[in-house]
Design a protein around this motif. Structure first.
Motif, PDB file in Angstrom:
ATOM      1  N   LEU A 222     -74.596 -26.960-114.990  1.00 34.64           N
ATOM      2  CA  LEU A 222     -74.127 -26.698-113.621  1.00 34.64           C
ATOM      3  C   LEU A 222     -74.439 -25.265-113.205  1.00 34.64           C
ATOM      4  CD1 LEU A 222     -70.644 -28.475-113.661  1.00 34.64           C
ATOM      5  CD2 LEU A 222     -72.768 -29.294-112.629  1.00 34.64           C
ATOM      6  N   ALA A 223     -74.470 -24.373-114.171  1.00 34.11           N
ATOM      7  CA  ALA A 223     -74.775 -22.968-113.883  1.00 34.11           C
ATOM      8  C   ALA A 223     -76.209 -22.783-113.404  1.00 34.11           C
ATOM      9  CB  ALA A 223     -74.509 -22.110-115.115  1.00 34.11           C
ATOM     10  N   TRP A 224     -77.073 -23.744-113.669  1.00 33.24           N
ATOM     11  CA  TRP A 224     -78.439 -23.654-113.152  1.00 33.24           C
ATOM     12  C   TRP A 224     -78.402 -23.644-111.634  1.00 33.24           C
ATOM     13  CZ3 TRP A 224     -81.992 -27.499-116.250  1.00 33.24           C
ATOM     14  CH2 TRP A 224     -81.920 -27.205-117.613  1.00 33.24           C
ATOM     15  N   ARG A 225     -77.526 -24.435-111.074  1.00 33.32           N
ATOM     16  CA  ARG A 225     -77.426 -24.556-109.615  1.00 33.32           C
ATOM     17  C   ARG A 225     -76.401 -23.589-109.038  1.00 33.32           C
ATOM     18  NH1 ARG A 225     -78.210 -24.824-104.769  1.00 33.32           N
ATOM     19  NH2 ARG A 225     -77.799 -26.628-103.494  1.00 33.32           N
ATOM     20  N   TRP A 226     -75.272 -23.453-109.741  1.00 38.29           N
ATOM     21  CA  TRP A 226     -74.172 -22.603-109.286  1.00 38.29           C
ATOM     22  C   TRP A 226     -73.846 -21.581-110.371  1.00 38.29           C
ATOM     23  CZ3 TRP A 226     -73.418 -28.080-108.989  1.00 38.29           C
ATOM     24  CH2 TRP A 226     -73.661 -28.599-107.715  1.00 38.29           C
ATOM     25  N   PRO A 227     -74.501 -20.425-110.354  1.00 37.04           N
ATOM     26  CA  PRO A 227     -74.345 -19.437-111.435  1.00 37.04           C
ATOM     27  C   PRO A 227     -72.905 -18.989-111.689  1.00 37.04           C
ATOM     28  CG  PRO A 227     -76.232 -18.885-110.072  1.00 37.04           C
ATOM     29  CD  PRO A 227     -75.525 -20.027-109.382  1.00 37.04           C
ATOM     30  N   LYS A 228     -72.061 -18.991-110.706  1.00 36.13           N
ATOM     31  CA  LYS A 228     -70.680 -18.539-110.921  1.00 36.13           C
ATOM     32  C   LYS A 228     -69.893 -19.486-111.819  1.00 36.13           C
ATOM     33  CE  LYS A 228     -70.384 -15.783-106.802  1.00 36.13           C
ATOM     34  NZ  LYS A 228     -69.717 -15.504-105.555  1.00 36.13           N
ATOM     35  N   VAL A 229     -70.365 -20.720-111.965  1.00 35.28           N
ATOM     36  CA  VAL A 229     -69.704 -21.694-112.836  1.00 35.28           C
ATOM     37  C   VAL A 229     -69.762 -21.245-114.291  1.00 35.28           C
ATOM     38  CG1 VAL A 229     -69.857 -24.080-113.708  1.00 35.28           C
ATOM     39  CG2 VAL A 229     -70.087 -23.623-111.277  1.00 35.28           C
TER      40      VAL A 229
ATOM     41  N   TRP B 198     -68.890 -18.617-115.767  1.00 40.58           N
ATOM     42  CA  TRP B 198     -67.677 -17.957-116.265  1.00 40.58           C
ATOM     43  C   TRP B 198     -66.606 -18.980-116.646  1.00 40.58           C
ATOM     44  CZ3 TRP B 198     -68.951 -13.530-117.839  1.00 40.58           C
ATOM     45  CH2 TRP B 198     -69.928 -12.807-117.176  1.00 40.58           C
ATOM     46  N   LEU B 199     -66.449 -19.978-115.821  1.00 42.63           N
ATOM     47  CA  LEU B 199     -65.509 -21.044-116.138  1.00 42.63           C
ATOM     48  C   LEU B 199     -65.969 -21.816-117.376  1.00 42.63           C
ATOM     49  CD1 LEU B 199     -62.946 -22.569-115.345  1.00 42.63           C
ATOM     50  CD2 LEU B 199     -64.345 -23.951-113.799  1.00 42.63           C
ATOM     51  N   HIS B 200     -67.283 -22.035-117.443  1.00 41.06           N
ATOM     52  CA  HIS B 200     -67.806 -22.754-118.600  1.00 41.06           C
ATOM     53  C   HIS B 200     -67.665 -21.941-119.876  1.00 41.06           C
ATOM     54  CE1 HIS B 200     -70.789 -24.483-121.397  1.00 41.06           C
ATOM     55  NE2 HIS B 200     -70.185 -25.591-120.980  1.00 41.06           N
ATOM     56  N   LEU B 201     -67.878 -20.642-119.808  1.00 38.20           N
ATOM     57  CA  LEU B 201     -67.696 -19.806-120.997  1.00 38.20           C
ATOM     58  C   LEU B 201     -66.270 -19.913-121.529  1.00 38.20           C
ATOM     59  CD1 LEU B 201     -69.746 -16.611-120.107  1.00 38.20           C
ATOM     60  CD2 LEU B 201     -70.130 -18.140-122.045  1.00 38.20           C
ATOM     61  N   LEU B 202     -65.299 -19.935-120.626  1.00 38.15           N
ATOM     62  CA  LEU B 202     -63.905 -20.101-121.046  1.00 38.15           C
ATOM     63  C   LEU B 202     -63.688 -21.462-121.703  1.00 38.15           C
ATOM     64  CD1 LEU B 202     -62.004 -18.575-118.002  1.00 38.15           C
ATOM     65  CD2 LEU B 202     -62.114 -17.654-120.323  1.00 38.15           C
ATOM     66  N   ALA B 203     -64.200 -22.506-121.072  1.00 40.40           N
ATOM     67  CA  ALA B 203     -64.027 -23.859-121.601  1.00 40.40           C
ATOM     68  C   ALA B 203     -64.735 -24.008-122.950  1.00 40.40           C
ATOM     69  CB  ALA B 203     -64.558 -24.888-120.605  1.00 40.40           C
ATOM     70  N   ALA B 204     -65.969 -23.533-123.033  1.00 41.02           N
ATOM     71  CA  ALA B 204     -66.722 -23.637-124.289  1.00 41.02           C
ATOM     72  C   ALA B 204     -66.066 -22.793-125.380  1.00 41.02           C
ATOM     73  CB  ALA B 204     -68.173 -23.214-124.069  1.00 41.02           C
ATOM     74  N   GLY B 205     -65.559 -21.629-125.010  1.00 40.30           N
ATOM     75  CA  GLY B 205     -64.846 -20.786-125.975  1.00 40.30           C
ATOM     76  C   GLY B 205     -63.598 -21.476-126.505  1.00 40.30           C
TER      77      GLY B 205
ATOM     78  N   VAL C 169     -81.888 -21.649-120.553  1.00 39.99           N
ATOM     79  CA  VAL C 169     -82.617 -22.001-119.333  1.00 39.99           C
ATOM     80  C   VAL C 169     -81.977 -21.335-118.116  1.00 39.99           C
ATOM     81  CG1 VAL C 169     -83.298 -23.900-117.815  1.00 39.99           C
ATOM     82  CG2 VAL C 169     -83.516 -24.140-120.295  1.00 39.99           C
ATOM     83  N   ALA C 170     -80.648 -21.272-118.079  1.00 37.74           N
ATOM     84  CA  ALA C 170     -79.958 -20.628-116.954  1.00 37.74           C
ATOM     85  C   ALA C 170     -80.355 -19.160-116.854  1.00 37.74           C
ATOM     86  CB  ALA C 170     -78.445 -20.771-117.104  1.00 37.74           C
ATOM     87  N   VAL C 171     -80.361 -18.464-117.975  1.00 40.31           N
ATOM     88  CA  VAL C 171     -80.742 -17.042-117.974  1.00 40.31           C
ATOM     89  C   VAL C 171     -82.173 -16.888-117.495  1.00 40.31           C
ATOM     90  CG1 VAL C 171     -81.225 -15.064-119.479  1.00 40.31           C
ATOM     91  CG2 VAL C 171     -79.067 -16.317-119.705  1.00 40.31           C
ATOM     92  N   ARG C 172     -83.050 -17.735-117.968  1.00 45.40           N
ATOM     93  CA  ARG C 172     -84.455 -17.672-117.526  1.00 45.40           C
ATOM     94  C   ARG C 172     -84.564 -17.908-116.022  1.00 45.40           C
ATOM     95  NH1 ARG C 172     -89.928 -18.352-119.090  1.00 45.40           N
ATOM     96  NH2 ARG C 172     -90.983 -19.877-117.794  1.00 45.40           N
ATOM     97  N   ARG C 173     -83.853 -18.891-115.525  1.00 45.55           N
ATOM     98  CA  ARG C 173     -83.899 -19.195-114.087  1.00 45.55           C
ATOM     99  C   ARG C 173     -83.357 -18.028-113.266  1.00 45.55           C
ATOM    100  NH1 ARG C 173     -83.819 -25.097-112.673  1.00 45.55           N
ATOM    101  NH2 ARG C 173     -82.614 -24.421-110.877  1.00 45.55           N
ATOM    102  N   TRP C 174     -82.264 -17.412-113.745  1.00 49.74           N
ATOM    103  CA  TRP C 174     -81.686 -16.288-113.022  1.00 49.74           C
ATOM    104  C   TRP C 174     -82.651 -15.102-112.990  1.00 49.74           C
ATOM    105  CZ3 TRP C 174     -76.652 -16.780-116.274  1.00 49.74           C
ATOM    106  CH2 TRP C 174     -75.941 -17.894-115.837  1.00 49.74           C
TER     107      TRP C 174
END
Length: 119
Positions: free
Chosen positions: A27-34, A36-43, A109-114
């Protein structure tokens, strides 16, 4: 009746949370602000796996089921609904590695896209 609905809704939210942990990086590929929420969930998911923490959603579902007269969850959510049902118990380590690889790939991939989008 209310506790049964609470148990079922909690179970559904739990499945959605696990799906977000596994796939949320995409989802961060499309919406980069997501991210942060994903990092919390994955953590949180990582802490559950590494340290054996109990998820509050499991606690809520377990108590709600007990209030309806059903047996509570004898094991954690993943052990009850996924391990041995979706994938064989003997493949748990491989499934965990696959999930980690999916998350790392989605972030790479997200980092590369950003970087490309920044110029």
């Amino acid at each position: 009746m209310g506790y049964r609905i609470l148990a079922e809704v909690t179970m559904a939210v739990h499945f959605l949370f696990i799906a977000f942990v596994v796939l949320g990086g995409f989802l961060a590929w499309r919406w980069p602000k997501v991210v942060w929420l994903h990092l919390l969930a994955a953590g949180w998911g990582l802490c559950i796996v590494l340290f054996g923490l109990n998820c509050p959603l499991t606690y809520v579902e377990d108590r709600a089921r007990e209030r309806t007269g059903e047996a509570g969850l004898s094991r954690g959510f993943i052990d009850t609904y996924l391990t041995g049902v979706i994938y064989p118990e003997r493949c748990l380590d491989e499934v965990r590695l696959l999930i980690a690889a999916v998350v790392v790939f989605s972030y790479a991939v997200a980092v590369r896209r950003w970087r490309v989008s920044r110029g």
